[in-house]
Design a protein around this motif. Structure first.
Motif, PDB file in Angstrom:
ATOM      1  N   LEU A  49       0.811  -1.198   0.061  1.00  0.00           N
ATOM      2  CA  LEU A  49       0.005  -0.134   0.009  1.00  0.00           C
ATOM      3  C   LEU A  49       0.880   1.191  -0.054  1.00  0.00           C
ATOM      4  O   LEU A  49       0.385   2.263  -0.568  1.00  0.00           O
ATOM      5  N   SER A  55      -5.661   1.434   1.285  1.00  0.00           N
ATOM      6  CA  SER A  55      -6.119   1.593   2.493  1.00  0.00           C
ATOM      7  C   SER A  55      -5.944   0.235   3.191  1.00  0.00           C
ATOM      8  O   SER A  55      -5.941  -0.842   2.646  1.00  0.00           O
ATOM      9  N   HIS A  56      -5.414   0.484   4.329  1.00  0.00           N
ATOM     10  CA  HIS A  56      -5.315  -0.777   5.462  1.00  0.00           C
ATOM     11  C   HIS A  56      -6.064  -0.274   6.797  1.00  0.00           C
ATOM     12  O   HIS A  56      -5.811   0.760   7.096  1.00  0.00           O
ATOM     13  N   LEU A 193      -8.847  -7.723   9.320  1.00  0.00           N
ATOM     14  CA  LEU A 193      -7.758  -6.777   8.541  1.00  0.00           C
ATOM     15  C   LEU A 193      -8.229  -6.743   7.154  1.00  0.00           C
ATOM     16  O   LEU A 193      -8.748  -7.563   6.335  1.00  0.00           O
ATOM     17  N   GLN A 195      -7.371  -4.856   3.513  1.00  0.00           N
ATOM     18  CA  GLN A 195      -6.228  -4.140   2.822  1.00  0.00           C
ATOM     19  C   GLN A 195      -6.761  -3.985   1.342  1.00  0.00           C
ATOM     20  O   GLN A 195      -7.040  -4.990   0.619  1.00  0.00           O
ATOM     21  N   PRO A 197      -5.500  -2.140  -2.060  1.00  0.00           N
ATOM     22  CA  PRO A 197      -4.613  -1.418  -2.804  1.00  0.00           C
ATOM     23  C   PRO A 197      -5.152  -0.518  -3.851  1.00  0.00           C
ATOM     24  O   PRO A 197      -6.244  -0.690  -4.646  1.00  0.00           O
ATOM     25  N   GLU A 359      -6.103   2.639  10.825  1.00  0.00           N
ATOM     26  CA  GLU A 359      -6.276   2.946   9.737  1.00  0.00           C
ATOM     27  C   GLU A 359      -4.800   3.638   9.192  1.00  0.00           C
ATOM     28  O   GLU A 359      -4.581   4.387   9.703  1.00  0.00           O
ATOM     29  N   THR A 361      -3.857   4.955   5.333  1.00  0.00           N
ATOM     30  CA  THR A 361      -4.166   5.092   3.947  1.00  0.00           C
ATOM     31  C   THR A 361      -3.157   6.105   3.338  1.00  0.00           C
ATOM     32  O   THR A 361      -2.472   7.016   3.963  1.00  0.00           O
ATOM     33  N   THR A 421       4.505  -9.309  -0.629  1.00  0.00           N
ATOM     34  CA  THR A 421       4.095  -7.844  -0.917  1.00  0.00           C
ATOM     35  C   THR A 421       5.340  -6.984  -0.762  1.00  0.00           C
ATOM     36  O   THR A 421       5.961  -7.109   0.382  1.00  0.00           O
ATOM     37  N   THR A 423       7.063  -3.780  -0.035  1.00  0.00           N
ATOM     38  CA  THR A 423       6.836  -2.571   0.692  1.00  0.00           C
ATOM     39  C   THR A 423       8.104  -1.680   0.599  1.00  0.00           C
ATOM     40  O   THR A 423       9.293  -2.104   0.224  1.00  0.00           O
ATOM     41  N   GLY A 493       2.373  -5.682   8.871  1.00  0.00           N
ATOM     42  CA  GLY A 493       2.617  -4.835   7.638  1.00  0.00           C
ATOM     43  C   GLY A 493       3.826  -4.641   6.991  1.00  0.00           C
ATOM     44  O   GLY A 493       4.411  -5.687   6.774  1.00  0.00           O
TER      45      GLY A 493
END
Length: 851
Positions: A49, A55-56, A193, A195, A197, A359, A361, A421, A423, A493
């Motif tokens: 994200l 948003s997570h 949870l 998520q 994208p 949250e 974002t 994923t 990051t 995350g």
């Protein structure tokens, strides 16, 4: 070690080429990949994200909602069962976890218990959990008074069931939004949870996920004016409800539900053919159509209300019976709100309220900037490491760089294949791996040079260099792997993304060092038959040094202890600059749409909007600012949403919202505990490993050095006031792994020298070991430092505190390995240090009497 059979050669290059093949799709756009043949690999790494925006959201199920619903259901069930059994009762009420009823005739108490036994009957707790759960227990505190109490096991069962149902409902709602590759999964016992994208409208997602969407059709009670019911007392069986209009319109609603949302089979956003206004058309199943048809037949001319989550959407008049099982919901809808309501109704109602407790974002603009920063830092870091290795080792440096290229390709290939994923901390993990990956080659090359200095031929030096470096490389990398494993299991995350990248990098590094680098070296030796080991263009450390490290150990100990005490004192008085991960609250990153950011203007706007406890500061370049808003309350975790909306609305006209993070106080407390447990678990795991592989004195020495590193790093964070958040915890755990990597390398040489020089005093032996490994320690520290420096300068503001902690950790970890970890072995008497002690130990070993 230098012989490779044909099949082994084929195997090594097959793995390398497969790595390049599966990593290649990440170099091309999706449109190019679509044109390639289907048999070619096309899978790319999934961007996190923080790289593509999105948003997570962490949702928590409201257990009080479940208890309340269960009590209401139980109360209705008791009423129905006692009426069916023709048993008189009074005082039916429920509060907390208890429902009680008084039986009028004490002679009917046994009959009442028999009629109500279904309430206390065990229910199956699931196929895989086995057994059963008793949801309610019955007791009779006084004659005729039956009290039913919900059990803890019953509440847990209801929570677990509701969570499973909620995950299905949330999944359907998110998929209805048309987003790509959303993640909806269970987290813990009462959380979900989510998520998503690439989502452009995170507020819409929160609105859709936050609504329970319990739809009911109920009659409007016309027995008295609604205002009289508000001023006085509503009739039995009716409740005053309000619409969502501004101002809200009150209605007197009968509690009896005609049809509920469970009977809906479809709902679509359409337009009313007469008024051309957005409406929601719905269709019932057979049971719902029958009940709705009967109710409308019996109540022609009356009003019926369509109610969503205890709010009246509309209350139309029944002009004629509606027998087809279809209808429409009208109200003050926009096309999007009508579509959102249709999404909610199609997905079904949640069994309980879900509250947003965390949250995060990220806007797509910030994500693109992060990708560019990550690419640039990776390129610059690669160039620096490649140039340094060639300068230090000449031709051997080129071989190490080829292995490094294959190593990075294999990391990317593995991450692509497993669907990991990527990051921004993950990119940092790749860059850090590049710096640490050459450590294995440095160990091997320095060992080759050492063997050559001892008089071995070039071929023998290479063979023994690879052979004797194997155990050291395995020991040093396993300690870092333990830290990465702890990061993965206790992190969340982006921290997990960093851990995965680091762990994969360690495994691929070991493979390339002992297969590809060895094969390239063996092939070069076979073809060229060199007379001498290639030399570099410079040396940071002379080939042979005799620095008396142990002579200054007491002074270094004292300085280190004083610095640790000062760090602890600063922690107690000044304290760390905790991020919202640990304090709770909201963080908003904004960028001015034109010109430079005006911090004073932002503060003024937030104050005018009623947003309190704000800190505003410049961030990154002159057009960016970071806003921190304190946690709203200690209890109402959902209240943060309203504050965030106020803040965003007050700034939206002149500022782009690039990133929003909201963490509730419950989550922040849990993250703090997870961080403490993570550091302790990593240290415990490494302590056990070093104890098993070496001696207990080595384990104690490694832990003393690690505590020194952590304490001084915390002191550095207090002095610099860099933000302390989850990524900083990841940095500390990585420092633990890196420092112990260095310590274990030196300990491995100490262990080897203990076998070679059995009568050498320990202080002298430790000096020898430190000097022998000084070149390797310096070279590894410099390559890692260069890779991290590119991240610090070019990786962006988001990970700057993370990288700054790592840079300090590399320096202090190298220092402690030489000046703390090694001298501790003297303190714990790994070997007698004086001639008298050596004689006494020798006599004791041979059971000779002491004279």
């Amino acid at each position: 070690m230098l012989y490779f059979s044909r099949w082994k050669t084929i195997g090594v290059w097959a793995v390398v080429l497969l790595g390049l093949l599966f990593a290649a799709p990440n170099l091309f756009s999706q449109s190019v990949l679509d044109k390639l043949p289907d048999w070619l690999p096309k899978k790319q790494m999934t961007l996190g994200l923080d790289l593509q925006g999105g948003s997570h959201i962490l949702l928590k199920i409201d257990q009080n909602d479940l208890i309340k619903d269960r009590l209401n259901t139980s109360r209705d069930e008791i009423r129905t069962l006692l009426r069916d059994a023709k048993i008189g009762y009074t005082g039916l009420s429920g509060s907390g976890r208890v429902v009680q009823v008084r039986i009028r005739d004490t002679n009917q108490v046994d009959a009442a218990k028999e009629a109500l036994k279904s309430l206390t009957a065990p229910v199956s707790s699931g196929l895989f959990s086995g057994g059963s759960v008793t949801e309610m227990t019955l007791d009779e505190p006084e004659p005729g008074l039956l009290r039913f109490t919900m059990t803890d096991a019953g509440i847990q069962y209801r929570t677990s069931t509701a969570l499973a149902q909620s995950i299905e409902v949330v999944g359907r709602r998110v998929n209805e939004l048309g987003t790509t590759e959303p993640i909806v999964q269970r987290q813990g016992n009462d959380r979900i949870l989510v998520q998503v994208p690439g989502l452009q409208d995170p507020k819409r997602l929160k609105d859709i996920l936050g609504q329970t969407a319990k739809l009911t059709f109920q009659m409007v009670d016309s027995s008295m004016p609604v205002q009289d019911a508000i001023n006085g007392r509503p009739p039995a069986g009716s409740t005053v409800m309000y619409s969502k209009d501004d101002p809200p319109v009150p209605y007197l609603i009968e509690n009896r539900v005609i049809v509920s949302g469970e009977n809906l089979v479809d709902a679509q956003a359409t337009f009313d053919s007469r008024t051309n206004e957005p409406v929601v058309s719905f269709r019932f199943d057979g049971k719902g159509a029958t009940r709705f048809g009967q109710a409308t037949q019996q109540n022609v001319g009356k009003l019926f209300a369509i109610i969503l989550d205890n709010h009246v959407i509309s209350a139309p008049q029944i002009r004629e019976p509606i027998l087809g099982g279809t209808g429409q919901i009208s109200g003050n809808f926009t096309p999007q709100s009508a579509n959102d309501l249709a999404v909610l109704l199609r997905a079904g109602a949640l069994p309980a309220t879900l509250t947003v407790i965390e949250e995060r974002t990220v806007g797509p603009g910030l994500g693109q900037d992060s990708i560019q920063a990550g690419k640039m830092s990776a390129i610059v870091g690669s160039v620096l490491v490649v140039a340094f290795m060639v300068g230090a080792y000449g031709f051997l440096g080129w071989l190490a760089n080829l292995a490094l290229l294959a190593n990075v390709a294999m990391i990317v290939a593995v991450l692509s294949l497993v669907g990991a994923t990527l990051t921004l901390p993950g990119i940092a993990g790749i860059v850090l791996t590049m710096g640490m990956a050459v450590d294995s080659n440095v160990l091997i090359y320095e060992r080759i040079r050492e063997e050559r200095r001892d008089g071995r031929s070039v071929l023998q030096a290479f063979d023994l260099g690879f052979q004797r470096a194997l155990a050291t490389i395995l020991d040093s990398n396993i300690t870092t792997l333990i830290a990465a494993a702890v990061l993965f299991f206790l992190g969340s995350g982006p921290v997990r993304g960093f851990a995965v990248t680091l762990a994969v990098g360690i495994l691929t590094t070991i493979f390339t060092a002992f297969t590809l680098t060895r094969w390239l070296s063996a092939e070069w030796l076979r073809r060229r038959r060199p007379k001498e080991v290639p030399k570099g263009y410079f040396r940071l450390v002379p080939e042979i040094t005799s620095i008396p490290f142990m002579r200054v150990r007491l002074q270094v100990f004292i300085v280190s202890i004083l610095l640790c005490v000062a760090s602890v004192g600063l922690l107690a008085t000044k304290g760390l600059n905790f991020g919202i991960d640990f304090t709770g609250g909201t963080l908003i990153e904004v960028r001015a749409k034109s010109g430079t950011v005006d911090v004073g203007d932002i503060r003024q706007r937030l104050s005018a909007a009623g947003v309190g406890e704000t800190q505003v500061q410049g961030f990154g370049d002159k057009s960016d600012a970071l806003i921190r808003i304190g946690a709203v309350t200690d209890t109402g975790e959902g209240e943060g949403d309203a504050v965030v909306k106020k803040a965003q609305d007050s700034l939206a006209s002149d500022y782009d919202i690039r990133r929003t993070e909201l963490v509730g106080p419950t989550v922040s407390g849990e993250l703090a505990w997870a961080a403490i447990i993570g550091v302790l678990a990593a240290m415990g795991g490494i302590l056990i490993y070093v104890w098993v592989r070496f001696e207990w004195q080595f384990a104690i020495g490694s832990i003393v050095a690690t505590i020194n590193d952590i304490t001084l790093t915390l002191g550095f964070l207090v002095v610099t006031q860099l933000q302390f958040d989850l990524s900083t915890v990841a940095a500390i755990l990585t420092i633990v792994g890196y420092s112990l990597n260095d310590t274990v390398v030196i300990y491995d040489r100490v262990r080897e020298n203990l076998r070679r020089f059995k009568k050498m005093p320990l202080g002298q032996l430790l000096d020898l070991s430190d000097n022998e490994m000084l070149a390797r320690t310096t070279m590894t520290s410099v390559t890692t430092f260069l890779a991290l420096l590119s991240l610090f300068l070019l990786g962006g503001e988001v990970i700057r505190s993370f990288v700054a902690s790592m840079l300090f950790g590399v320096f202090i970890g190298t220092f402690s390995s030489i000046f703390i970890a090694a001298p501790v072995l003297i303190l714990f008497h790994l070997r007698p240090t004086t001639q008298k002690e050596m004689v006494e130990q020798e006599r004791a070993a041979h059971q000779l009497p002491v004279k």
